[in-house]
Design a protein around this motif. Sequence first.
Motif, PDB file in Angstrom:
ATOM      1  N   LEU A 164     -10.906  -8.817   2.549  1.00 41.89           N
ATOM      2  CA  LEU A 164     -10.729 -10.419   1.823  1.00 41.89           C
ATOM      3  C   LEU A 164     -11.225  -9.820   0.814  1.00 41.89           C
ATOM      4  O   LEU A 164     -12.461  -9.277   0.721  1.00 41.89           O
ATOM      5  N   PHE A 165     -11.113 -10.849  -0.348  1.00 41.98           N
ATOM      6  CA  PHE A 165     -11.303 -10.261  -1.630  1.00 41.98           C
ATOM      7  C   PHE A 165     -12.482 -11.670  -1.814  1.00 41.98           C
ATOM      8  O   PHE A 165     -12.964 -11.929  -1.326  1.00 41.98           O
ATOM      9  N   ARG A 166     -13.127 -10.586  -2.151  1.00 41.02           N
ATOM     10  CA  ARG A 166     -14.812 -10.740  -2.632  1.00 41.02           C
ATOM     11  C   ARG A 166     -15.495 -11.108  -1.178  1.00 41.02           C
ATOM     12  O   ARG A 166     -17.120 -11.988  -1.555  1.00 41.02           O
ATOM     13  N   LYS A 167     -15.458 -10.453   0.062  1.00 41.04           N
ATOM     14  CA  LYS A 167     -16.006 -10.936   0.922  1.00 41.04           C
ATOM     15  C   LYS A 167     -17.397  -9.954   0.946  1.00 41.04           C
ATOM     16  O   LYS A 167     -17.529  -8.764  -0.098  1.00 41.04           O
ATOM     17  N   ASP A 168     -18.304 -10.376   1.234  1.00 40.94           N
ATOM     18  CA  ASP A 168     -19.948  -9.847   1.417  1.00 40.94           C
ATOM     19  C   ASP A 168     -20.392  -9.902  -0.370  1.00 40.94           C
ATOM     20  O   ASP A 168     -21.299  -9.326  -0.797  1.00 40.94           O
ATOM     21  N   LYS A 169     -19.996 -10.611  -1.517  1.00 38.99           N
ATOM     22  CA  LYS A 169     -20.447  -9.938  -2.801  1.00 38.99           C
ATOM     23  C   LYS A 169     -20.385 -11.811  -3.048  1.00 38.99           C
ATOM     24  O   LYS A 169     -19.939 -13.213  -2.792  1.00 38.99           O
ATOM     25  N   SER A 217       1.036  -1.407   0.015  1.00 36.08           N
ATOM     26  CA  SER A 217       0.090  -0.360  -0.081  1.00 36.08           C
ATOM     27  C   SER A 217       1.380   1.053   0.026  1.00 36.08           C
ATOM     28  O   SER A 217       1.125   2.591  -0.437  1.00 36.08           O
ATOM     29  N   THR A 218       2.238   1.177   0.818  1.00 40.63           N
ATOM     30  CA  THR A 218       2.753   2.322   0.610  1.00 40.63           C
ATOM     31  C   THR A 218       3.432   2.713  -0.627  1.00 40.63           C
ATOM     32  O   THR A 218       4.022   4.058  -0.614  1.00 40.63           O
ATOM     33  N   PHE A 219       3.568   1.584  -1.868  1.00 38.48           N
ATOM     34  CA  PHE A 219       3.752   1.798  -2.692  1.00 38.48           C
ATOM     35  C   PHE A 219       2.810   2.332  -4.100  1.00 38.48           C
ATOM     36  O   PHE A 219       2.860   2.128  -4.988  1.00 38.48           O
ATOM     37  N   LYS A 220       1.693   2.607  -3.184  1.00 37.51           N
ATOM     38  CA  LYS A 220       1.337   2.660  -4.005  1.00 37.51           C
ATOM     39  C   LYS A 220       0.314   1.759  -5.516  1.00 37.51           C
ATOM     40  O   LYS A 220      -0.732   2.212  -6.226  1.00 37.51           O
ATOM     41  N   ILE A 221       0.377   1.168  -5.226  1.00 36.45           N
ATOM     42  CA  ILE A 221      -0.576  -0.322  -5.618  1.00 36.45           C
ATOM     43  C   ILE A 221      -1.764  -0.585  -5.568  1.00 36.45           C
ATOM     44  O   ILE A 221      -2.521  -0.323  -4.548  1.00 36.45           O
ATOM     45  N   PRO A 222      -2.887  -0.274  -6.703  1.00 33.88           N
ATOM     46  CA  PRO A 222      -4.160   0.013  -6.789  1.00 33.88           C
ATOM     47  C   PRO A 222      -4.797  -1.098  -6.585  1.00 33.88           C
ATOM     48  O   PRO A 222      -4.616  -2.671  -6.100  1.00 33.88           O
ATOM     49  N   GLN A 223      -5.811  -0.774  -5.840  1.00 34.85           N
ATOM     50  CA  GLN A 223      -7.063  -2.077  -5.338  1.00 34.85           C
ATOM     51  C   GLN A 223      -6.490  -3.352  -4.733  1.00 34.85           C
ATOM     52  O   GLN A 223      -6.560  -4.206  -5.060  1.00 34.85           O
ATOM     53  N   LEU A 224      -5.667  -3.151  -3.833  1.00 31.66           N
ATOM     54  CA  LEU A 224      -5.287  -4.300  -2.843  1.00 31.66           C
ATOM     55  C   LEU A 224      -5.992  -5.393  -2.207  1.00 31.66           C
ATOM     56  O   LEU A 224      -7.176  -4.974  -1.913  1.00 31.66           O
ATOM     57  N   ARG A 225      -6.546  -6.372  -2.340  1.00 32.59           N
ATOM     58  CA  ARG A 225      -7.004  -7.351  -1.450  1.00 32.59           C
ATOM     59  C   ARG A 225      -6.261  -8.417  -0.821  1.00 32.59           C
ATOM     60  O   ARG A 225      -5.294  -8.962  -1.648  1.00 32.59           O
ATOM     61  N   ILE A 226      -6.368  -8.754   0.146  1.00 26.54           N
ATOM     62  CA  ILE A 226      -6.300 -10.763   0.426  1.00 26.54           C
ATOM     63  C   ILE A 226      -7.822 -11.466  -0.050  1.00 26.54           C
ATOM     64  O   ILE A 226      -8.303 -11.787   0.284  1.00 26.54           O
ATOM     65  N   LYS A 227      -6.741 -12.617  -1.022  1.00 30.79           N
ATOM     66  CA  LYS A 227      -7.166 -13.904  -1.304  1.00 30.79           C
ATOM     67  C   LYS A 227      -7.166 -14.988  -0.317  1.00 30.79           C
ATOM     68  O   LYS A 227      -5.985 -15.221  -0.682  1.00 30.79           O
ATOM     69  N   TRP A 228      -8.164 -15.063   0.148  1.00 32.42           N
ATOM     70  CA  TRP A 228      -8.186 -16.019   1.309  1.00 32.42           C
ATOM     71  C   TRP A 228      -6.839 -17.745  -0.017  1.00 32.42           C
ATOM     72  O   TRP A 228      -7.805 -17.421  -0.580  1.00 32.42           O
ATOM     73  N   PRO A 229      -6.205 -18.111   1.136  1.00 31.48           N
ATOM     74  CA  PRO A 229      -6.140 -17.785   2.452  1.00 31.48           C
ATOM     75  C   PRO A 229      -4.957 -16.385   2.680  1.00 31.48           C
ATOM     76  O   PRO A 229      -4.814 -16.119   3.493  1.00 31.48           O
ATOM     77  N   ASN A 230      -4.063 -16.600   1.907  1.00 35.58           N
ATOM     78  CA  ASN A 230      -2.506 -15.276   1.756  1.00 35.58           C
ATOM     79  C   ASN A 230      -2.416 -15.007   0.767  1.00 35.58           C
ATOM     80  O   ASN A 230      -1.015 -14.513  -0.346  1.00 35.58           O
ATOM     81  N   ASP A 231      -3.022 -15.352  -0.715  1.00 35.96           N
ATOM     82  CA  ASP A 231      -2.596 -13.870  -1.353  1.00 35.96           C
ATOM     83  C   ASP A 231      -2.733 -12.759  -2.204  1.00 35.96           C
ATOM     84  O   ASP A 231      -3.911 -12.062  -1.178  1.00 35.96           O
ATOM     85  N   ILE A 232      -2.059 -11.566  -2.195  1.00 35.79           N
ATOM     86  CA  ILE A 232      -2.280 -10.934  -2.418  1.00 35.79           C
ATOM     87  C   ILE A 232      -2.697 -10.374  -3.556  1.00 35.79           C
ATOM     88  O   ILE A 232      -1.729 -10.429  -4.545  1.00 35.79           O
ATOM     89  N   LEU A 233      -3.295  -9.607  -4.344  1.00 34.74           N
ATOM     90  CA  LEU A 233      -4.125  -9.146  -5.355  1.00 34.74           C
ATOM     91  C   LEU A 233      -4.762  -7.786  -4.878  1.00 34.74           C
ATOM     92  O   LEU A 233      -4.977  -7.486  -3.977  1.00 34.74           O
ATOM     93  N   SER A 234      -4.052  -7.410  -6.461  1.00 30.35           N
ATOM     94  CA  SER A 234      -4.635  -6.375  -7.261  1.00 30.35           C
ATOM     95  C   SER A 234      -5.390  -6.098  -8.933  1.00 30.35           C
ATOM     96  O   SER A 234      -5.617  -6.793  -9.424  1.00 30.35           O
ATOM     97  N   ALA A 235      -6.504  -6.156  -7.536  1.00 32.32           N
ATOM     98  CA  ALA A 235      -8.058  -6.571  -8.077  1.00 32.32           C
ATOM     99  C   ALA A 235      -8.474  -7.937  -8.392  1.00 32.32           C
ATOM    100  O   ALA A 235      -8.657  -8.487  -7.178  1.00 32.32           O
ATOM    101  N   ASP A 236      -8.004  -8.647  -9.549  1.00 34.18           N
ATOM    102  CA  ASP A 236      -8.058  -9.823  -9.737  1.00 34.18           C
ATOM    103  C   ASP A 236      -7.239 -10.447  -9.578  1.00 34.18           C
ATOM    104  O   ASP A 236      -6.888 -11.837 -10.741  1.00 34.18           O
ATOM    105  N   GLY A 247     -22.238 -18.753  -3.351  1.00 29.14           N
ATOM    106  CA  GLY A 247     -21.982 -18.211  -1.590  1.00 29.14           C
ATOM    107  C   GLY A 247     -21.414 -16.579  -2.161  1.00 29.14           C
ATOM    108  O   GLY A 247     -21.173 -15.962  -3.011  1.00 29.14           O
ATOM    109  N   ILE A 248     -21.648 -16.601  -1.049  1.00 27.27           N
ATOM    110  CA  ILE A 248     -20.604 -15.086  -0.099  1.00 27.27           C
ATOM    111  C   ILE A 248     -19.889 -15.799   1.232  1.00 27.27           C
ATOM    112  O   ILE A 248     -20.339 -16.235   2.144  1.00 27.27           O
ATOM    113  N   ILE A 249     -18.417 -14.780   1.159  1.00 27.61           N
ATOM    114  CA  ILE A 249     -17.834 -14.872   1.892  1.00 27.61           C
ATOM    115  C   ILE A 249     -18.408 -13.935   2.908  1.00 27.61           C
ATOM    116  O   ILE A 249     -18.562 -12.844   3.318  1.00 27.61           O
ATOM    117  N   LYS A 250     -18.098 -14.331   4.011  1.00 29.35           N
ATOM    118  CA  LYS A 250     -18.974 -13.870   5.159  1.00 29.35           C
ATOM    119  C   LYS A 250     -17.230 -13.730   6.368  1.00 29.35           C
ATOM    120  O   LYS A 250     -16.986 -12.887   6.605  1.00 29.35           O
TER     121      LYS A 250
END
Length: 243
Positions: free
Chosen positions: A192-197, A87-106, A211-214
């Motif tokens: 979390l990536f896709r949480k509540d979607k 985040s400090t390097f201004k990488i856009p749309q960061l999310r954590i994909k379960w269990p521990n991948d780091i994504l930008s968008a998808d 399903g929906i990730i909770k």
Amino acid sequence: MYIIKLDAIDSTNTYLKDMVNVALPKDYTVIVAETQNEGRGQMGAIWQAENGKNLTVSVFKRLKHFDINRQFYISMAVSLAIFKALSTFKIPQLRIKWPNDILSADTKLCGILIENVIKNSNLLGSIIGFGINVNQKFYNNLPHATSMSLLTGVIYNKDEVLSEVLKQLKIYLGILDSKKFTTIKSEYENLLFRKDKPSTFRNSNNEHFVGIIKGVTENGQLQIWTEDEIIKSFDLKEVKLLY
């Protein structure tokens, strides 16, 4: 920190495991490799990394009096640390994909492999391996892979990226040492990536369902609200989130 830089190696995690077999390394012993010939991800996946373009690193963290049943909190803390660093390097749309991948968008930016050192049912330490795609531009047959440079157009100094990651690791593992488990879990779940979607999943029988990730359970199972309005918990081998 005690940093060891190597030109070529089979796997940074394996290197640390060999050290552990002799004696527990110093806290925050860091292994950095320019080339990793046998890098691994979750469930034996191969980690592609072009020579000299990315960060392939393993860190040894000593753990004292850590509840062996809370191992997944290590994974959550590491995910949050790398998320914060990127985040400090201004990488856009960061999310954590379960269990521990780091994504930008998808698209996948970072993979993490944690191997805990357990003896006589005691958790002695953790080997924290991670690969961050920094300046690589091309990926063979990996349509969902990306790099920091591809996302921003910037060529990054890998040592600066590593320094920020190690700084954030010390912060988040310090939070873990302080037993602030609720703080770690809440922050992780919020990212979390896709949480509540509504999302499509594939189960171990190769069947698709919506399903929906909770959130996640204490031991790291993914909690999914299914079509029959029941929240079910799944282990890593039991479910795959489809893009």
